[in-house]
Enzyme design. Structure first.
Site, PDB file in Angstrom:
ATOM      1  N   SER A 135       0.803  -1.224   0.000  1.00  0.00           N
ATOM      2  CA  SER A 135       0.000   0.000   0.000  1.00  0.00           C
ATOM      3  C   SER A 135       0.833   1.270   0.000  1.00  0.00           C
ATOM      4  O   SER A 135       1.894   1.340   0.627  1.00  0.00           O
ATOM      5  CB  SER A 135      -0.874  -0.012   1.258  1.00  0.00           C
ATOM      6  OG  SER A 135      -1.422   1.259   1.491  1.00  0.00           O
ATOM      7  N   GLU A 137       0.144   3.689   1.691  1.00  0.00           N
ATOM      8  CA  GLU A 137       0.221   4.137   3.094  1.00  0.00           C
ATOM      9  C   GLU A 137       1.621   3.918   3.661  1.00  0.00           C
ATOM     10  O   GLU A 137       2.019   4.589   4.611  1.00  0.00           O
ATOM     11  CB  GLU A 137      -0.783   3.355   3.950  1.00  0.00           C
ATOM     12  CG  GLU A 137      -2.168   3.930   3.990  1.00  0.00           C
ATOM     13  CD  GLU A 137      -2.265   5.279   4.696  1.00  0.00           C
ATOM     14  OE1 GLU A 137      -1.884   5.364   5.870  1.00  0.00           O
ATOM     15  OE2 GLU A 137      -2.713   6.243   4.064  1.00  0.00           O
ATOM     16  N   TYR A 158      -1.488   0.097  10.701  1.00  0.00           N
ATOM     17  CA  TYR A 158      -1.786  -0.546   9.412  1.00  0.00           C
ATOM     18  C   TYR A 158      -0.587  -0.440   8.478  1.00  0.00           C
ATOM     19  O   TYR A 158      -0.137  -1.433   7.894  1.00  0.00           O
ATOM     20  CB  TYR A 158      -3.017   0.123   8.771  1.00  0.00           C
ATOM     21  CG  TYR A 158      -3.226  -0.247   7.315  1.00  0.00           C
ATOM     22  CD1 TYR A 158      -3.821  -1.448   6.956  1.00  0.00           C
ATOM     23  CD2 TYR A 158      -2.816   0.619   6.287  1.00  0.00           C
ATOM     24  CE1 TYR A 158      -4.009  -1.781   5.607  1.00  0.00           C
ATOM     25  CE2 TYR A 158      -3.005   0.293   4.949  1.00  0.00           C
ATOM     26  CZ  TYR A 158      -3.599  -0.910   4.617  1.00  0.00           C
ATOM     27  OH  TYR A 158      -3.771  -1.245   3.288  1.00  0.00           O
TER      28      TYR A 158
END
Ligand code: NAP
Ligand code: G4F
Length: 346
Positions: A135, A137, A158
């Site tokens: 990801s 992120e 996460y």
């Protein structure tokens, strides 16, 4: 004439947004698709119900298996039985805000879940190709644009779990010569996006407000910027990575960034409304640390894989607003007939 044998894929997270688009894509390519699903006391297969056929039907090509990413023995047994040619590992606790509330669980499922699958491949010795849903992120606080060479600065449990998973994929590729790829995907959305992610939360609320089904929309940080593309385009990139002759890691992004506020403005404008009359800020939607700006550079995927997104940002917003307006109209019909849907905002 030589009969071509059907390829077999295993998709974890098949009930999620990406899993449903990927399953459709693979079925179109002629694959048999196996999916890992969780036992739930309510139905959790809405996004793939249109793909599933009773197994007594000879044309059935979707097979669902109960399991959980937190249980390794089950994953090993499943790989041993199915022996998939390709594994698309999409299953995860994928909500960034929730990862601050459930950090240990997120680390277990989103981080260790990947390790459990890689170990299952190693232990069974099956010959397969592995896709990891990494990801954007992971870039976190790193300044834009972000590419494969940008160092990670994760800003949530996460993101930290995804960084762990990213590195075990690379390690198993080097140590055991597994064909394993990381797709570093920037945000991708669709009418099937979970309703607690910001884009879908906005399109659902705005269309419901338009029809008088809801009065307010409560949001957090409107200044965050994301590179939002269409999920249907991004699952093609996953497949392309596993068709290439060598395993590698790729950024997948549209290459445009917009703030949550801009997304809001656009959606409400399309419905002839001014968002400022309906939106309120609620501190519960802020994160202890947020990612301010994501903007992907997917030059490598475009050059090496020939990947091209077909849906631009404006078309994506249009698609989501249209689909949610239709949904709101159905809800309105049910309401008139006396059936109230609960609107649990989360
Ligand atoms: P999603 O809609 O939240 O779907 C997540 C899937 O994982 C669901 O099928 C869910 O099952 C399953 N799952 C969750 N916990 C599990 C567990 N313990 N065992 C087995 N399955 C479990 O996510 P998505 O948007 O499709 O994203 C797919 C993947 O890409 C995720 O790994 C996500 O982190 C990653 N990713 C997404 C984006 C994005 O913008 N969408 C960008 C980069 C990376 P239930 O349906 O039963 O909950
Ligand atoms: O839609 P979001 O929850 O997505 P986020 O955090 O970017 O994560 C998504 O994309 C990642 C890829 O970069 C995936 F890996 C991940 O699995 C997931 O699919 O939030 C986007 C932005 C954030 O800055 C958030 O603070 O919107 C801001 N926001 C403002 N109000 C809100 C809200 N987000 C949510 N979910 N809900 C709000 O009310």
């Amino acid at each position: 004439m030589e009969r071509k044998t059907m390829k077999t894929a295993l998709v974890t997270g098949i009930t999620g947004q990406d899993g449903s688009y990927l399953a459709e894509f693979l079925l179109d390519k002629g694959y048999a698709v196996h999916g890992l699903i969780r036992r739930s006391s309510t139905f959790n297969t809405d996004r793939i119900d249109h793909l599933y056929k009773d197994l007594h039907d000879p044309s059935a090509r979707v097979y669902l298996h109960y399991g959980d990413l937190s249980v390794s023995g089950q994953l090993t047994d499943m790989l041993h039985t199915i022996r998939p040619d390709e594994i698309y590992h999409l299953g995860a606790q994928s909500h960034v805000r929730v990862s601050f509330d459930m950090p240990e669980y997120t680390g277990d499922v989103t981080g260790l879940g990947t390790l459990r699958l890689l170990e299952a491949i190693r232990k069974t010795g099956i010959k397969t190709r592995f896709y990891q849903a990494s990801s954007s992120e992971m870039f976190g606080a790193a300044p834009p644009p972000q590419s494969e060479d940008t160092p990670f600065q994760p800003q949530s449990p996460y993101a930290a779990a995804k960084v762990y998973a990213y590195y075990v994929v690379r390690n198993y590729r080097d140590a055991y010569k597994l064909f394993a790829c990381n797709g570093i995907l920037f945000n991708h959305e669709s009418p099937r996006r979970g309703e607690t992610f910001v884009t879908r939360k906005i399109t659902r609320a705005a269309t419901r407000i338009k029809l008088g089904l809801q009065r307010k929309l409560y949001l957090g940080n409107l200044d965050a910027k994301r590179d939002w593309g269409f999920a249907g385009d991004y699952v093609e990139a996953m497949w392309l990575m596993l068709q290439h002759d060598k395993p590698d890691d790729y950024v997948i992004a549209l290459g445009e960034t917009h703030s949550v506020r801009q997304f809001l403005e656009k959606v409400f404008q399309k419905l002839d409304m001014d968002y400022r009359e309906y939106v309120e800020i609620d501190s519960k939607y802020f994160r202890p640390t947020d990612v301010n700006i994501l903007l992907g550079d997917s030059t490598k995927a475009r050059n090496v894989l020939g990947w091209r997104p077909k849906v631009g940002f404006d078309e994506l917003v249009d698609m989501m607003v249209k689909a949610d307006l239709e949904l709101a109209k159905k809800e309105e019909t049910l309401r008139i007939a006396g059936y109230e849907r609960s609107n649990n905002v989360r």
